[in-house]
Write a protein that holds these residues in place. Sequence first.
Motif, PDB file in Angstrom:
ATOM      1  N   GLN A  69       0.854  -1.188   0.000  1.00  0.00           N
ATOM      2  CA  GLN A  69       0.000   0.000   0.000  1.00  0.00           C
ATOM      3  C   GLN A  69       0.893   1.242   0.000  1.00  0.00           C
ATOM      4  O   GLN A  69       1.010   1.953   0.979  1.00  0.00           O
ATOM      5  N   ARG A  99      -9.018   2.361  -1.766  1.00  0.00           N
ATOM      6  CA  ARG A  99      -9.628   1.366  -0.872  1.00  0.00           C
ATOM      7  C   ARG A  99      -9.508   1.878   0.554  1.00  0.00           C
ATOM      8  O   ARG A  99      -8.606   2.647   0.882  1.00  0.00           O
ATOM      9  N   GLU A 111      -8.512  -4.910   4.221  1.00  0.00           N
ATOM     10  CA  GLU A 111      -9.258  -4.057   3.301  1.00  0.00           C
ATOM     11  C   GLU A 111     -10.738  -4.194   3.631  1.00  0.00           C
ATOM     12  O   GLU A 111     -11.253  -5.294   3.740  1.00  0.00           O
ATOM     13  N   SER A 114     -13.417  -1.255  -1.408  1.00  0.00           N
ATOM     14  CA  SER A 114     -12.580  -0.851  -2.532  1.00  0.00           C
ATOM     15  C   SER A 114     -13.449  -0.182  -3.584  1.00  0.00           C
ATOM     16  O   SER A 114     -14.672  -0.196  -3.498  1.00  0.00           O
TER      17      SER A 114
END
Length: 186
Positions: A69, A99, A111, A114
């Motif tokens: 990320q 996300r 997560e 998204s």
Amino acid sequence: YVVELTKGTVKAWFHDDTYSFCQPSFRPGTTTLAYRKVPRTNFKLGAVYCFNRPAEICIDEEVVSPASQRLARSPTWSPDGRRLCFLSADFATHDGPVRLMVYTPKKDVVEVASGLYGIVKIEHWADNTHLIVNELCRSTPTVSLISLDKASRTIFRRNAVACAAGAGHVVLHRQSLLHPGDLVIT
């Protein structure tokens, strides 16, 4: 710098010649600080709000955003301080999809949602497990409700922008030709 209001003291927060530190967020009821750590380069648009550059999310001095990320931004603690949410993207674009990631101390980053568009900052918590986010869906201002526990996103209202949330209510600013500038409490 950090200013301690009760004592009136000012002290340097962090100093590093290779990184800039921005978007700080105190964990409620503590002095624990989450922030965005950005490699220092020649910033034409600034380090605070220009998110189109590699960055990491840190708590105190520990990096908590996964290495995958690379474009992390907007760390925000839940009201109870148990979760830290932040936004992330795969590639550098100002209006591309992002996300929503959630870090829980002593657990992995997961997560939650998204395909979110046009979110610059997470600003409104409905409670400890639900976020109200402002998106720009196909050029239409849209308010979405994101459940952290269910990892789901529900479009709440189109042609509106959330201004405030709390006590089970959301204050919306309607964005339409028929009702320009109306405030709606849900």
